[in-house]
Scaffold this motif. Structure first.
Motif, PDB file in Angstrom:
ATOM      1  N   ILE A   1       0.838  -1.193   0.000  1.00 46.90           N
ATOM      2  CA  ILE A   1       0.000   0.000   0.000  1.00 46.90           C
ATOM      3  C   ILE A   1       0.876   1.247   0.000  1.00 46.90           C
ATOM      4  O   ILE A   1       1.916   1.289   0.658  1.00 46.90           O
ATOM      5  CB  ILE A   1      -0.946   0.006   1.226  1.00 46.90           C
TER       6      ILE A   1
ATOM      7  N   THR B   1      -6.739  -6.816   5.600  1.00 47.22           N
ATOM      8  CA  THR B   1      -6.904  -5.498   4.984  1.00 47.22           C
ATOM      9  C   THR B   1      -5.844  -4.552   5.525  1.00 47.22           C
ATOM     10  O   THR B   1      -5.588  -4.526   6.730  1.00 47.22           O
ATOM     11  CB  THR B   1      -8.297  -4.912   5.298  1.00 47.22           C
TER      12      THR B   1
ATOM     13  N   VAL C   1      -4.877   8.061   4.422  1.00 45.22           N
ATOM     14  CA  VAL C   1      -5.854   8.761   3.579  1.00 45.22           C
ATOM     15  C   VAL C   1      -7.039   7.865   3.234  1.00 45.22           C
ATOM     16  O   VAL C   1      -7.883   8.220   2.414  1.00 45.22           O
ATOM     17  CB  VAL C   1      -5.188   9.306   2.293  1.00 45.22           C
TER      18      VAL C   1
ATOM     19  N   GLU D   1      -7.005   4.811   1.807  1.00 47.33           N
ATOM     20  CA  GLU D   1      -6.842   3.842   0.727  1.00 47.33           C
ATOM     21  C   GLU D   1      -6.699   2.445   1.329  1.00 47.33           C
ATOM     22  O   GLU D   1      -6.007   2.246   2.324  1.00 47.33           O
ATOM     23  CB  GLU D   1      -5.606   4.186  -0.109  1.00 47.33           C
ATOM     24  N   ARG D   2      -7.364   1.450   0.700  1.00 46.95           N
ATOM     25  CA  ARG D   2      -7.395   0.099   1.246  1.00 46.95           C
ATOM     26  C   ARG D   2      -6.896  -0.922   0.230  1.00 46.95           C
ATOM     27  O   ARG D   2      -7.133  -0.784  -0.970  1.00 46.95           O
ATOM     28  CB  ARG D   2      -8.825  -0.295   1.640  1.00 46.95           C
ATOM     29  N   LYS D   3      -6.229  -1.931   0.732  1.00 45.75           N
ATOM     30  CA  LYS D   3      -5.852  -3.098  -0.061  1.00 45.75           C
ATOM     31  C   LYS D   3      -6.236  -4.319   0.769  1.00 45.75           C
ATOM     32  O   LYS D   3      -6.006  -4.345   1.981  1.00 45.75           O
ATOM     33  CB  LYS D   3      -4.348  -3.131  -0.359  1.00 45.75           C
TER      34      LYS D   3
ATOM     35  N   ILE E   1      -4.755  -0.399   5.506  1.00 48.56           N
ATOM     36  CA  ILE E   1      -5.368   0.905   5.283  1.00 48.56           C
ATOM     37  C   ILE E   1      -4.357   1.991   5.621  1.00 48.56           C
ATOM     38  O   ILE E   1      -3.740   1.964   6.696  1.00 48.56           O
ATOM     39  CB  ILE E   1      -6.618   1.088   6.176  1.00 48.56           C
ATOM     40  N   ASN E   2      -4.167   2.963   4.707  1.00 54.18           N
ATOM     41  CA  ASN E   2      -3.246   4.063   5.006  1.00 54.18           C
ATOM     42  C   ASN E   2      -4.025   5.248   5.578  1.00 54.18           C
ATOM     43  O   ASN E   2      -5.246   5.199   5.744  1.00 54.18           O
ATOM     44  CB  ASN E   2      -2.425   4.452   3.778  1.00 54.18           C
TER      45      ASN E   2
END
Length: 271
Positions: free
Chosen positions: A121, A146, A151, A153-155, A148-149
């Motif tokens: 990420i 999962t 901002v 954004e998710r992967k 998550i950063n």
């Protein structure tokens, strides 16, 4: 009693009403890899390295445990941890997901540990305070991982309980050395594929596509440094850091980027 019928009946009940299964027992230990301050009572001395920014010894390739083998995990139970970048110039973080049959693995390259998944990420901005969090949700027929950063954004990826128990992916730990093959004729090409030196303990083949995704450069001058098609780091190239040719197999990476990619992601200290 007929075990087969019990399994089928359980599957039907779960399909009709997922809430009928309140919890599961983890058959394996699950987690990710991280760098933490070195503790001689816990960590392998071979994993110790000096962290120049923190100015103290750290341990690399530490198994950060989310759930241990034998733990009872409730359906939809989520465990979340935060991680900070290892360098002020990092543009992203790699998250590798591991499992192990025993409950107390110390490092991700121990015997019996295997890699189950990989996520990367972006981490916007600069500085060492930047972080991202990884959440692992247990309890259903799959484990949901999962990242998550800051901002949003998710992967994410899903890991199947059944597939992890029923298959045998290549272990992270190195296998015993195989007998030496018969000497090949002069000039014969080696069948062994080069590995990425930046993916310690992962047995990740070196390819330009992998380098561009997992180890993108800074775009500045490479000062002639880069990797050959055999994965060797040499000098003599011309071009910016982060460029390469899949056809020829070379990939340019400056010394600064190479050094920061060799630093491990670290656990965030409590605020």
């Amino acid at each position: 009693p007929t075990p087969g019928a019990a399994v089928v009946k359980g599957a039907v009940i779960y399909g009709l009403d997922p809430t009928a299964v309140a919890a599961r027992v983890a058959r394996r230990t699950y987690g990710t890899d991280v760098a933490v301050p070195f503790d001689p009572a816990k960590h392998d001395p071979k994993k110790k390295y000096y962290h120049e920014v923190e100015e103290k010894d750290y341990a690399r390739n530490v198994f950060s445990i989310y759930a241990r083998a034998g733990d009872v995990v409730a359906c939809d139970e989520a465990i979340t941890r935060s991680y900070c970048v290892g360098s002020a110039t990092d543009t992203g973080m790699n998250f590798r997901i591991f499992s192990c049959a025993h409950p107390n693995p110390a490092h991700i390259d121990e015997a019996g540990v295997r890699e189950e998944g990989f996520l990367r990420i972006p981490v916007p901005g600069t500085g060492r305070g930047r972080s991202a969090k990884m959440e692992m949700k247990f309890g259903k027929t799959k484990i949901q991982a999962t990242v998550i950063n800051k901002v949003g954004e998710r992967k994410e990826t899903s890991l199947s309980f059944a597939s992890m128990q029923g298959t045998r992916p290549k272990p992270v730990a190195s296998k015993p050395a195989a007998p030496k093959p018969a000497a090949s004729k002069p000039g014969a090409a080696s069948a062994a594929k080069p590995l990425c030196e930046l993916c310690i303990g992962r047995d990740q083949p070196y390819t330009v596509n992998h380098m561009q995704i997992a180890h993108p450069g800074c775009g500045k001058a490479s000062a002639g440094h880069g990797y050959t098609s055999l994965g060797s780091y040499v000098t003599g190239f011309v071009g910016p850091c982060g460029t390469g040719s899949e056809t020829v197999g070379w990939y340019l990476l400056c010394e600064r980027c190479r050094a920061r990619y060799r630093l491990d992601r670290v656990e965030c200290r409590p605020s």
